[in-house]
Design an enzyme around this catalytic site. Structure first.
Site, PDB file in Angstrom:
ATOM      1  N   HIS A   1       0.833  -1.200   0.000  1.00  0.00           N
ATOM      2  CA  HIS A   1       0.000   0.000   0.000  1.00  0.00           C
ATOM      3  C   HIS A   1       0.873   1.256   0.000  1.00  0.00           C
ATOM      4  CE1 HIS A   1      -2.987  -2.912   1.559  1.00  0.00           C
ATOM      5  NE2 HIS A   1      -3.893  -2.049   1.156  1.00  0.00           N
TER       6      HIS A   1
ATOM      7  N   ASN B   1       8.744  -4.549   2.374  1.00  0.00           N
ATOM      8  CA  ASN B   1       7.377  -4.308   2.825  1.00  0.00           C
ATOM      9  C   ASN B   1       7.130  -4.828   4.237  1.00  0.00           C
ATOM     10  OD1 ASN B   1       4.551  -3.577   2.419  1.00  0.00           O
ATOM     11  ND2 ASN B   1       4.153  -5.767   2.252  1.00  0.00           N
TER      12      ASN B   1
END
Length: 339
Positions: free
Chosen positions: A107, A137
């Site tokens: 995201h 991430n």
């Protein structure tokens, strides 16, 4: 002194029950310089690049009201209804990416930062997603976003910009059937005004991380001056900040966000206008009036007063408060009701 109105705890509870709103997602205007399509939503703004098929940047706010919530969230990926189908990749394009490239669907605007709003599902639009290396991430990038939420937990509205960098060619997604370019790295910038509306109290941090950043990397080791982010990304992150202030601020050596959080006095000693946004709004809606609220632990029953300017707060019994209203702007206990 004029009559004083008592605002009840019931009113506070009513306002606290209203749906949270992130508010304006940028502090000094949207980033300038990228040439994509601007998409504005309730909780973020992003700039979608039709050539790379990913966002150049996304701007959002993290605050006490956006991070707290008991909603059951999910990650159901979907096309962005505000963009043409050709502007982003499709869910099927990500098939096989993790096995071949070791990437996650990362995201730009993290779901955890806005789960307290009713619009959190907007973070699952594919325009807000990029193929981000799993080690990055799930490692230093995740810890950096958690630290930004810690800053919000201390009572601040944190204005964040996340962006992509294309500094070298990257392997494409094996399952994608349309042209695209994977980011070679990412940047993130976080800004707060310690006194809202006062650029002199502006504080900021920025980081750049390559896609190959290892899982055990320390995010603080990747801190950079804001002007380095702007130079490498080709954007102006503070377009509406006064030019002289902007140049000096952006050139500052990077500081430690973790050290700032640890060294700063916690915003909500009992309560603080920057920490409790509902209370902050009430105080400015009723300047000069009494506010009674049950406080936790031994501070129960403390009463505070806000001045006409909205910058000074008096404990009940303050000698200055008992004098004429001309003296009320001189406060012996500003911004805190600590004993």
């Amino acid at each position: 002194m004029r009559p004083i109105r008592v605002i009840s705890l019931l009113l506070l509870l009513f306002i606290a029950a209203l749906p949270a709103s992130a508010g304006e997602p940028t502090l000094y205007g949207a980033p300038q310089g990228a040439g994509g399509t601007l998409v504005e939503r309730e909780i973020y703004i992003l700039c979608a690049d039709p050539e790379t098929r990913f966002a150049d940047w996304a701007a959002y706010v993290v605050s006490p009201r956006t991070i707290y919530g008991d909603t059951d969230t999910h990650r159901y990926w979907k096309a962005d209804p505000a963009l043409p189908e050709t502007a982003t990749l499709e869910p099927e394009d990500y098939r096989g990416a993790h096995a071949a490239l070791h990437t996650d669907r990362g995201h730009m605007v993290p779901l955890a930062g806005v789960k307290g709003t009713p619009h959190w599902e907007q973070t699952n639009y594919l325009s807000n997603i990029t193929p981000q290396k799993s080690a990055l991430n799930q490692g230093p990038w995740r810890l950096l976003e958690e630290e930004i939420r810690n800053l919000a937990r201390n009572g601040y509205r944190v204005y964040v910009v996340t962006g992509t960098l294309y500094e070298r060619p990257m392997p494409p997604l094996p399952g994608a059937d349309e042209p695209h370019r994977l980011p070679s790295g990412y940047y993130k910038a976080a800004l707060v005004e310690e006194r809202p509306g006062d650029p002199a109290t502006l504080r900021g941090w920025a980081w750049i991380m390559d896609q190959q950043t290892p899982r055990d990397a320390v995010y603080g080791d990747h801190a950079v001056p804001i002007d380095e982010v702007e130079r490498r990304a080709g954007v102006d992150l503070l377009a509406e900040l006064e030019e002289g202030i902007q140049e000096a601020f952006e050139a500052r050596a990077p500081g430690s966000l973790k050290a700032y959080i640890a060294a700063g006095e916690p915003a909500p000693v009992w309560w603080n206008p920057a920490a409790d946004e509902d209370l902050f709004l009430l105080l400015h809606a009723f300047p000069g009036e009494q506010l009674e609220r049950s406080a936790p632990r031994d501070r129960k029953g403390i009463t505070v007063y806000v001045t006409e300017s909205g910058t000074k707060y008096h404990r009940k019994g303050c000698q200055l408060l008992a004098k004429t209203s001309a003296n009320i702007d001189r406060c012996c206990h500003p911004w805190s009701t600590a004993d």
